[in-house]
Design an enzyme around this catalytic site. Structure first.
Site, short mmCIF file in Angstrom:
data_model
loop_
_atom_site.label_atom_id
_atom_site.label_comp_id
_atom_site.label_asym_id
_atom_site.label_seq_id
_atom_site.Cartn_x
_atom_site.Cartn_y
_atom_site.Cartn_z
N GLU A 89 -54.81 -48.78 17.09
CA GLU A 89 -54.03 -50.01 17.32
C GLU A 89 -52.92 -50.14 16.28
O GLU A 89 -53.14 -49.88 15.10
CB GLU A 89 -54.95 -51.22 17.23
CG GLU A 89 -54.22 -52.53 17.49
CD GLU A 89 -55.14 -53.59 18.00
OE1 GLU A 89 -55.80 -53.36 19.04
OE2 GLU A 89 -55.21 -54.65 17.37
N ARG A 116 -55.72 -64.74 25.49
CA ARG A 116 -55.28 -66.13 25.38
C ARG A 116 -54.36 -66.29 24.18
O ARG A 116 -53.32 -66.91 24.24
CB ARG A 116 -56.50 -67.06 25.21
CG ARG A 116 -56.13 -68.52 25.20
CD ARG A 116 -57.23 -69.39 24.66
NE ARG A 116 -57.40 -69.23 23.22
CZ ARG A 116 -58.24 -69.92 22.48
NH1 ARG A 116 -59.02 -70.80 23.05
NH2 ARG A 116 -58.33 -69.71 21.19
N GLY A 117 -54.78 -65.69 23.04
CA GLY A 117 -54.06 -65.90 21.78
C GLY A 117 -54.69 -67.08 21.05
O GLY A 117 -55.43 -67.88 21.65
N ALA A 170 -57.59 -66.86 28.68
CA ALA A 170 -57.17 -65.52 29.10
C ALA A 170 -57.40 -65.30 30.59
O ALA A 170 -56.63 -64.60 31.25
CB ALA A 170 -57.91 -64.48 28.28
N GLN A 188 -63.92 -57.31 19.22
CA GLN A 188 -63.48 -57.73 17.88
C GLN A 188 -64.14 -56.77 16.88
O GLN A 188 -65.18 -56.17 17.19
CB GLN A 188 -63.95 -59.18 17.64
CG GLN A 188 -63.60 -59.79 16.31
CD GLN A 188 -62.10 -59.84 16.07
OE1 GLN A 188 -61.52 -58.81 15.76
NE2 GLN A 188 -61.50 -61.00 16.22
N LYS A 239 -50.97 -47.73 9.72
CA LYS A 239 -51.26 -46.84 8.59
C LYS A 239 -51.61 -45.43 9.09
O LYS A 239 -52.79 -45.14 9.34
CB LYS A 239 -52.42 -47.40 7.77
CG LYS A 239 -52.14 -48.74 7.12
CD LYS A 239 -53.39 -49.20 6.40
CE LYS A 239 -53.23 -50.61 5.88
NZ LYS A 239 -54.53 -51.29 5.74
P1 FAD Z 1 -60.44 -66.33 25.95
O1 FAD Z 1 -61.11 -65.22 26.65
O2 FAD Z 1 -59.64 -67.28 26.77
O3 FAD Z 1 -61.57 -67.13 25.14
C1 FAD Z 1 -61.20 -68.07 24.13
C2 FAD Z 1 -62.33 -69.07 23.95
O4 FAD Z 1 -62.38 -69.94 25.07
C3 FAD Z 1 -63.72 -68.45 23.85
O5 FAD Z 1 -64.48 -69.24 22.97
C4 FAD Z 1 -64.27 -68.58 25.26
O6 FAD Z 1 -65.69 -68.59 25.29
C5 FAD Z 1 -63.66 -69.91 25.69
N1 FAD Z 1 -63.42 -70.04 27.15
C6 FAD Z 1 -62.91 -69.12 27.98
N2 FAD Z 1 -62.76 -69.65 29.22
C7 FAD Z 1 -63.18 -70.95 29.16
C8 FAD Z 1 -63.26 -72.02 30.07
N3 FAD Z 1 -62.88 -71.89 31.36
N4 FAD Z 1 -63.71 -73.23 29.62
C9 FAD Z 1 -64.10 -73.40 28.33
N5 FAD Z 1 -64.06 -72.41 27.42
C10 FAD Z 1 -63.59 -71.21 27.82
N6 FAD Z 1 -54.19 -62.21 19.28
C11 FAD Z 1 -52.84 -62.14 19.37
O7 FAD Z 1 -52.15 -63.13 19.10
N7 FAD Z 1 -52.22 -60.97 19.72
C12 FAD Z 1 -52.91 -59.84 20.02
O8 FAD Z 1 -52.31 -58.81 20.33
C13 FAD Z 1 -54.34 -59.88 19.93
N8 FAD Z 1 -55.10 -58.80 20.23
C14 FAD Z 1 -56.46 -58.90 20.21
C15 FAD Z 1 -57.24 -57.79 20.59
C16 FAD Z 1 -58.63 -57.84 20.56
C17 FAD Z 1 -59.45 -56.65 20.96
C18 FAD Z 1 -59.28 -59.04 20.12
C19 FAD Z 1 -60.78 -59.10 20.06
C20 FAD Z 1 -58.53 -60.15 19.77
C21 FAD Z 1 -57.12 -60.10 19.81
N9 FAD Z 1 -56.32 -61.21 19.48
C22 FAD Z 1 -54.96 -61.13 19.55
C23 FAD Z 1 -56.96 -62.47 19.05
C24 FAD Z 1 -57.22 -63.42 20.25
O9 FAD Z 1 -55.99 -63.85 20.78
C25 FAD Z 1 -58.03 -64.61 19.74
O10 FAD Z 1 -59.31 -64.21 19.37
C26 FAD Z 1 -58.06 -65.84 20.67
O11 FAD Z 1 -58.60 -66.92 19.92
C27 FAD Z 1 -58.91 -65.69 21.91
O12 FAD Z 1 -58.33 -64.88 22.84
P2 FAD Z 1 -59.16 -64.39 24.14
O13 FAD Z 1 -58.25 -63.63 24.99
O14 FAD Z 1 -60.44 -63.76 23.72
O15 FAD Z 1 -59.47 -65.82 24.77
#
Ligand code: FAD
Length: 292
Positions: free
Chosen positions: A17, A107-108, A127, A179, A275
């Site tokens: 990454e 989602r971010g 997301a 994660q 890196k």
């Molecule tokens: P989601 O899947 O939407 O989940 C977020 C939270 O909402 C979780 O607690 C979930 O249980 C809850 N949830 C989901 N759906 C619902 C619903 N319908 N009702 C109530 N609760 C719900 N961040 C960046 O800014 N840029 C990146 O490039 C980036 N890359 C990443 C790559 C990986 C592999 C990982 C693990 C994280 C990355 N992140 C990145 C961080 C990520 O954006 C954050 O962890 C963010 O807080 C959650 O994103 P998500 O897509 O997991 O969200």
């Protein structure tokens, strides 16, 4: 090439990454670093979107360069939560035009000033909303999603988190990347639970090589990851000696990867960030296993 086509392997494959530059002046140096990593010919490379201090503006430029110049499949990250539908659609359009089929749909993090805002009017809340949108635009997109062996920090409990994760899979998410974690048993427990919940898509474990003491604090803050005593002892012992800490951190990450492969996990994503030396050292440590 679609990421899902790469994942079906019996050999150990590493992906790396990277993150885009923060400013235009940093563009060339980041491009060079990502090219050095691409020369290692990983199974794929992912480029974050606005995470790790990078700017979303350059995600696609970096991803396209890696794909076009080095033939390495790329995964472009895309976040949605603080964007309008119009902006996100424009980004999706740009990704399609660049010939990239793999999108990490996220989602971010919610920006600090919006944490208490009324979210009912937001174009995207989670997301899953982005995944539905991507699949409706082009069912052929290969979509990745994030998952959290130690639970997403906003989630009330693991059962709820896994229920939400399943919704992403049902919406069309083709694979998951985890994660970072520092204790492989957390991953094995998580895999057991999600399989039991009917999630059958490939899961790529994400391993972060910690190469300096400051990074530990940042990693814990960012991910909330549990630090096993074995890891803490290593930081205590080597934290004040940068060269020794780097060597020990890379050895620890290598050890995690060997254990994953010994447990039949064949694809591992390394948070090598920008890196090339770290990516190369990990690859060199595993040269006989990787056959490289
Ligand atoms: P989601 O899947 O939407 O989940 C977020 C939270 O909402 C979780 O607690 C979930 O249980 C809850 N949830 C989901 N759906 C619902 C619903 N319908 N009702 C109530 N609760 C719900 N961040 C960046 O800014 N840029 C990146 O490039 C980036 N890359 C990443 C790559 C990986 C592999 C990982 C693990 C994280 C990355 N992140 C990145 C961080 C990520 O954006 C954050 O962890 C963010 O807080 C959650 O994103 P998500 O897509 O997991 O969200």
């Amino acid at each position: 090439m679609k990421i899902t086509e790469i994942l079906n392997t019996e050999k150990l494959l590493l992906s790396f990454e990277v993150f885009p530059p923060k400013t235009e002046t940093a563009f060339e140096s980041v491009k060079e670093a990502t090219e050095e990593i691409a020369k290692l010919q990983p199974s794929f490379m992912s480029v974050t979107y606005g995470a790790g201090g990078g700017t979303s503006k350059y995600t696609l430029d970096i991803a396209k360069n890696i794909k076009d110049m080095y033939g390495v499949p790329t995964l472009a990250h895309l976040t949605c939560v603080s964007s309008t539908r119009e902006t996100v659609r424009q980004k999706i359009n740009e990704i399609e035009k660049s010939g990239i089929k793999n999108i990490m749909a996220l989602r971010g993090d919610i920006p600090e000033d919006l944490k208490n805002a009324d979210r009912s009017e937001w174009d995207y809340k989670y997301a899953v909303d982005l995944i539905y949108e991507l699949k409706s635009i082009d069912p052929d997109f290969c979509i990745g999603g994030a998952c959290y062996p130690e639970i997403h920090p906003e989630s009330p409990n693991q059962r709820e988190d896994i229920k939400r994760l399943k919704e992403k899979i049902d919406a069309g998410c083709d694979f998951l990347t985890t994660q970072m974690f520092f204790d492989n048993n957390l991953l094995y427990n998580f895999l057991y639970k999600i399989r039991e919940a009917g999630i059958t898509v490939p899961v790529i474990p994400g391993i972060m090589p910690i190469t300096n003491a400051k990074q530990v604090e940042r990693a814990v803050k960012l991910s909330g990851s549990f630090m096993p005593q074995r890891f803490k002892s290593l930081v205590d012992k080597f934290g004040s000696d940068p060269a020794a800490m780097k060597q020990a951190g890379i050895a620890y990450a290598t050890d995690q990867i060997i254990d994953l492969y010994a447990n039949n996990i064949t694809n591992v994503h390394v948070y090598s960030m920008n890196k090339p030396d770290v990516a190369e050292l990990i690859q060199r440590n595993l040269s006989d296993i990787l056959g490289k």
